[in-house]
Write an enzyme that holds these catalytic residues in place. Structure first.
Site, PDB file in Angstrom:
ATOM      1  N   GLU A  45       3.842  74.226  57.552  1.00 25.19           N
ATOM      2  CA  GLU A  45       4.219  72.860  57.868  1.00 25.19           C
ATOM      3  C   GLU A  45       3.630  71.700  57.142  1.00 25.19           C
ATOM      4  O   GLU A  45       2.558  71.786  56.760  1.00 25.19           O
ATOM      5  CB  GLU A  45       3.882  72.643  59.516  1.00 25.19           C
ATOM      6  CG  GLU A  45       4.342  71.431  60.143  1.00 25.19           C
ATOM      7  CD  GLU A  45       3.769  71.243  61.619  1.00 25.19           C
ATOM      8  OE1 GLU A  45       4.358  70.315  62.181  1.00 25.19           O
ATOM      9  OE2 GLU A  45       3.149  71.968  62.020  1.00 25.19           O
ATOM     10  N   GLU A  55       8.255  69.118  69.786  1.00 18.11           N
ATOM     11  CA  GLU A  55       6.721  69.092  69.944  1.00 18.11           C
ATOM     12  C   GLU A  55       6.363  67.584  70.909  1.00 18.11           C
ATOM     13  O   GLU A  55       5.741  66.842  70.263  1.00 18.11           O
ATOM     14  CB  GLU A  55       6.018  69.214  68.779  1.00 18.11           C
ATOM     15  CG  GLU A  55       5.932  70.601  68.283  1.00 18.11           C
ATOM     16  CD  GLU A  55       4.999  70.913  67.212  1.00 18.11           C
ATOM     17  OE1 GLU A  55       4.313  71.453  67.264  1.00 18.11           O
ATOM     18  OE2 GLU A  55       5.188  69.895  66.252  1.00 18.11           O
TER      19      GLU A  55
END
Length: 292
Positions: A152, A248
């Site tokens: 990420e 998220e």
């Protein structure tokens, strides 16, 4: 059509929550994926994990794993023992992923999350080299198990190693594994990238393995939000991205989740459970419409 998912932290204050009710909830809200953290699942018995995997399979929900490695598992640490702890933690996670039929492992997984240098630095090549060496060991097992390891790209306040798509591309090429991919996240891109479109196209379909979405204040993606969703989804379609899109959103104070994500005010404006569910349902429909 891309599968759409949501991180389980949206629905709970603490990471070690009962996942089975959430599996049923997200299916009812229109999602295809529930993203979970490995730590709490490692603490459960195999029987409990089997029950979770069966519940997901029964309703057609895919489980993906997302991690924010703690300092004790820092794969870039100068301390060899800490690096080995990180490798061991990751390989144990792979074992339970294999048990549960999961194939995606993403997140802050090249070094420790919420851990940045205490002093100003001009060169992070040594940290990167240690991280790459650790990941090369891990990728031997990822390839064997058929697990995609998506690194990420996060903002400068959460980690120092990979802050841009360009840095992530250099990293995956250093590791050189077919199972190592890039995870871009609109929340972090909004801080670090000059252009959503350019970053997405720079990574491209070959390397973009996972995609996280959220508004700039971590609300669920919304047609009324500040993010340029037309630009983002058009770029994803332009590179023929077929992977998952997982939101998220973190908008509630309190507990481990609020602490770790640093939610210091009630971004939800005191939303009820029903209102939280409605926001998520509206968000998944918006994303589906944009990705048509």
């Amino acid at each position: 059509m891309n599968k759409i998912g949501i991180h389980y932290g949206y629905f709970t204050e603490n990471w070690g929550t009962d996942i089975i009710p959430l599996i049923k909830k997200v299916r009812a809200l229109g999602f295809d994926i529930l993203e979970v953290a490995p730590g709490p699942l490692l603490a459960k018995s195999k029987q409990e994990r089997d029950m979770i995997a069966k519940a997901a399979n029964d309703v057609g929900i895919e489980l993906t794993f997302s991690v924010g490695l703690g300092k004790a598992y820092d794969l870039s640490s100068e301390d060899e023992k800490i690096r080995n702890n990180g490798i061991d933690f990751t390989l144990k996670t792979f074992d339970i992923m294999k048990e549960m039929g999961a194939k995606m492992y993403s997140g802050v997984n090249v070094g420790a999350w919420n851990n940045t240098p205490q002093d100003g630095i001009k060169d992070k090549s040594a940290e990167l080299a240690r991280s790459v060496a650790s990941i090369k060991e891990i990728m031997k097992v990822a390839e064997k198990y058929g697990i995609t390891y998506a690194v990420e790209v996060v903002n400068r306040y959460e980690q120092s190693l990979l802050n841009t798509a360009e840095e992530a591309m250099e990293y995956v090429k250093m590791v050189d594994s077919p199972n190592l991919k890039v995870l871009l996240d609109t929340y972090h891109m909004n801080i670090e990238e000059d252009s959503f479109e350019k970053a997405i196209k720079q990574v491209g379909n070959e390397y973009l393995g996972h995609f996280h979405v959220g508004e700039s204040n971590r609300k669920p993606p919304s047609i009324n939000g500040r993010m340029p969703w037309d630009e983002i989804t058009t770029a994803l379609k332009a590179i023929h991205y077929e992977g998952a899109i997982v939101m998220e959103p973190f908008i509630k104070m309190g507990g481990e989740v609020g602490r770790d994500i640093k939610v210091w005010r009630d971004i939800s404006k005191n939303a009820t459970t029903e209102e939280m569910d409605y926001m998520a349902k509206e968000s998944v429909q918006m994303l589906r419409d944009k990705m048509k």
